[in-house]
Design an enzyme around this catalytic site. Structure first.
Site, short mmCIF file in Angstrom:
data_model
loop_
_atom_site.label_atom_id
_atom_site.label_comp_id
_atom_site.label_asym_id
_atom_site.label_seq_id
_atom_site.Cartn_x
_atom_site.Cartn_y
_atom_site.Cartn_z
N ALA A 197 -28.80 -16.29 2.74
CA ALA A 197 -28.30 -17.51 3.37
C ALA A 197 -28.69 -17.59 4.84
O ALA A 197 -28.89 -18.69 5.37
CB ALA A 197 -26.78 -17.60 3.22
N THR A 198 -28.85 -16.46 5.50
CA THR A 198 -29.29 -16.49 6.90
C THR A 198 -30.65 -17.18 6.99
O THR A 198 -30.85 -18.09 7.81
CB THR A 198 -29.39 -15.06 7.48
N CYS B 36 -19.45 -9.92 10.78
CA CYS B 36 -20.62 -10.11 11.63
C CYS B 36 -20.29 -9.92 13.09
O CYS B 36 -21.15 -9.58 13.88
CB CYS B 36 -21.20 -11.50 11.43
N GLN C 76 -20.31 -19.14 0.97
CA GLN C 76 -18.98 -18.77 0.45
C GLN C 76 -18.48 -19.75 -0.60
O GLN C 76 -17.44 -19.51 -1.22
CB GLN C 76 -17.96 -18.71 1.60
N SER D 160 -26.30 -17.61 -0.88
CA SER D 160 -26.59 -16.19 -0.73
C SER D 160 -26.33 -15.47 -2.05
O SER D 160 -25.28 -15.66 -2.67
CB SER D 160 -25.68 -15.61 0.36
N GLY D 161 -27.26 -14.63 -2.50
CA GLY D 161 -27.08 -13.90 -3.75
C GLY D 161 -25.86 -12.98 -3.74
O GLY D 161 -25.07 -12.96 -4.68
N HIS D 162 -25.70 -12.24 -2.63
CA HIS D 162 -24.69 -11.17 -2.65
C HIS D 162 -23.27 -11.67 -2.38
O HIS D 162 -22.34 -10.87 -2.36
CB HIS D 162 -25.08 -10.03 -1.70
N THR E 190 -44.40 -13.70 -1.50
CA THR E 190 -44.20 -13.48 -2.93
C THR E 190 -42.72 -13.56 -3.29
O THR E 190 -41.90 -12.88 -2.67
CB THR E 190 -44.74 -12.10 -3.34
N ASN F 284 -16.11 -18.52 6.13
CA ASN F 284 -16.13 -17.14 5.63
C ASN F 284 -14.95 -16.27 6.07
O ASN F 284 -14.66 -15.27 5.44
CB ASN F 284 -17.44 -16.45 6.02
C1 LIG Z 1 -22.69 -14.04 4.33
C2 LIG Z 1 -22.86 -15.38 4.94
C3 LIG Z 1 -24.08 -15.78 5.48
C4 LIG Z 1 -25.27 -14.87 5.51
O1 LIG Z 1 -25.77 -14.65 4.23
P1 LIG Z 1 -26.89 -13.53 3.94
O2 LIG Z 1 -27.32 -13.83 2.57
O3 LIG Z 1 -26.18 -12.21 4.07
O4 LIG Z 1 -27.97 -13.71 4.95
C5 LIG Z 1 -24.16 -17.04 6.02
N1 LIG Z 1 -23.12 -17.86 6.03
C6 LIG Z 1 -21.92 -17.53 5.51
C7 LIG Z 1 -20.81 -18.50 5.53
C8 LIG Z 1 -21.77 -16.27 4.95
O5 LIG Z 1 -20.57 -15.93 4.46
#
Ligand SMILES: *Cc1c(COP(=O)(O)O)cnc(C)c1O
Length: 393
Positions: A75-76, A329, A183, A203-205, A243, A155
């Site tokens: 997501a960053t 963060c 989120q 974001s995947g994680h 890729t 978040n």
């Molecule tokens: C975790 C988070 C991000 C960053 O996501 P990454 O995939 O770790 O780069 C950005 N925005 C919010 C609101 C998040 O919770």
């Protein structure tokens, strides 16, 4: 029950990868390892087919078309491409950007770069519960507004912004709407059509997929031009060259498909656990303040300030319970959370805040143990504090 059992309640920092997601990814490391962009042979075609199926799964979660989804590293990166890429896209002549004070730092710092480049920036405040004021947004958006970037779910406090109303305001003014949905995706229903969202970051994680992969949605029919921020070989329609990591793409795709199926039931279960936990804590100990909106928040999030006690003391007193103080963060900084201060918390309240994030794999048993430990920690620390202040007299 094993005393040393660790309990993970930090699901807004990251979520474990669902074992079903890992299962889906595994064949694409060593067996079906082809480069998805070298699809003139069977190895590449196999990987390419899997990537395209994953793209459709991501699109399905938010009501998008597969060709409107671009894989990124997280997501960053999606937020950086959306904001900086839009601003440097050709034919964008508007010079005003609107965002919100409680955004993630990757959004705020991207917007700050535009500020340095001469864009006008409006930072919308939030009320004591973390909500933006739609009238203030309406007043801020003008014919010169290129972009409005407002996160769907915050978040730290889990607050849900009214994206459909925000989208209608942006559409009426001809401004692009970007939302950081890291989120929100997989936690609440999102529909980019109904909500008039032009750009959206995932974001995947954060949704039980792997780390290191994300997605950017970019609306096809709105003429939104986003310039890439990497120079490269033109993959992902040139929006994000490099890729595509097929195993990770398969992972985020599987995660989105599972979330689409299970989101509603999961939210109901987590809401009951979360509300029960809050009720127990507030009944057991005085001086608990809920941060963020009472109802407009994702089911797994609890954020509380405990009167008179710093978060690090509480966390040290219950080392087996993984919760977070402020945002992960910003935890390297001594400053208290910019988000909690935006909600009007004092420094002391912000420093006494705990974020408790329940998730898919959190059990009722774990929630109960965590509640017991937290109540015990608060009671003990307050007793010790009172003894110390008597001794000091
Ligand atoms: C975790 C988070 C991000 C960053 O996501 P990454 O995939 O770790 O780069 C950005 N925005 C919010 C609101 C998040 O919770």
């Amino acid at each position: 029950m094993n005393q040393r059992q660790r309990i993970y309640l930090d699901n807004q920092a990251t979520t474990p990868t669902d074992p079903r997601v890992v299962e889906a990814m595994l064949p694409y490391f060593s067996g079906k390892f082809g480069n998805p962009h070298s699809d003139s042979h069977a190895f590449g075609a196999e990987a390419s087919g899997a990537v395209e199926a994953a793209r459709a799964q991501v699109a399905g979660l938010i009501g998008a078309l597969p060709r409107e989804i671009f894989f990124t590293s997280g997501a960053t990166e999606s937020n950086n491409i959306a904001i900086k890429g839009l601003a440097s896209g050709r034919r964008n002549t508007r010079r005003h950007v609107v965002t919100c004070v409680t955004e993630h730092l990757c959004v705020l710092n991207s917007v700050l770069e535009l500020d340095d480049q001469g864009f006008d920036v409006t930072y919308l405040p939030v009320d004591a519960e973390g909500m933006i004021d739609l009238d203030e947004l309406r007043a801020a958006v003008t014919g010169d507004t290129l972009l409005v970037s407002v996160m769907a779910v915050q978040n730290e406090v889990g607050v849900i912004q009214p994206m459909a109303e925000i989208g209608a305001i942006c559409r009426a003014a001809g401004a692009c709407l970007h939302t950081d949905a890291a989120q929100a995706a997989g936690k609440i229903p999102l529909d980019v059509g109904e909500m008039n969202i032009d750009l959206l970051s995932i974001s995947g994680h954060k949704l039980y997929g792997p780390m290191g992969v994300g997605a950017l949605y970019k609306r096809e029919d709105s003429g939104v031009r986003v310039a890439p921020i990497f120079s490269g070989g033109g993959q992902e329609q040139g929006v994000r060259p490099g890729t595509v990591p097929a195993p990770l793409a398969v992972g985020i795709g599987a995660a989105c498909a599972i979330a689409a199926e299970e989101m509603a039931g999961e939210a109901n279960r987590l809401r009951l656990l979360r509300d029960g936990l809050l009720r127990r804590i507030t009944e057991a100990v005085p001086g608990i303040k809920l941060n963020g909106h009472g109802e407009n928040r994702i089911a797994g999030n609890l954020n509380i300030s405990v009167e008179g006690l710093p978060a690090d003391a509480m966390m040290a007193a219950m080392p087996d319970i993984a919760v977070s103080s402020g945002s992960a963060c910003s935890s390297a900084e001594s400053e208290s959370s910019h988000v909690l201060r935006s909600l009007g918390l004092t420094d002391e309240q912000a420093e006494g805040s705990l974020r408790i994030g329940l998730g898919r794999f959190t059990t009722a048993e774990e929630t109960k143990i965590a509640g017991d430990r937290l109540i015990e920690a608060i009671t003990q620390l307050r007793k010790r504090g009172a003894a110390n202040s008597v001794a000091a007299e």
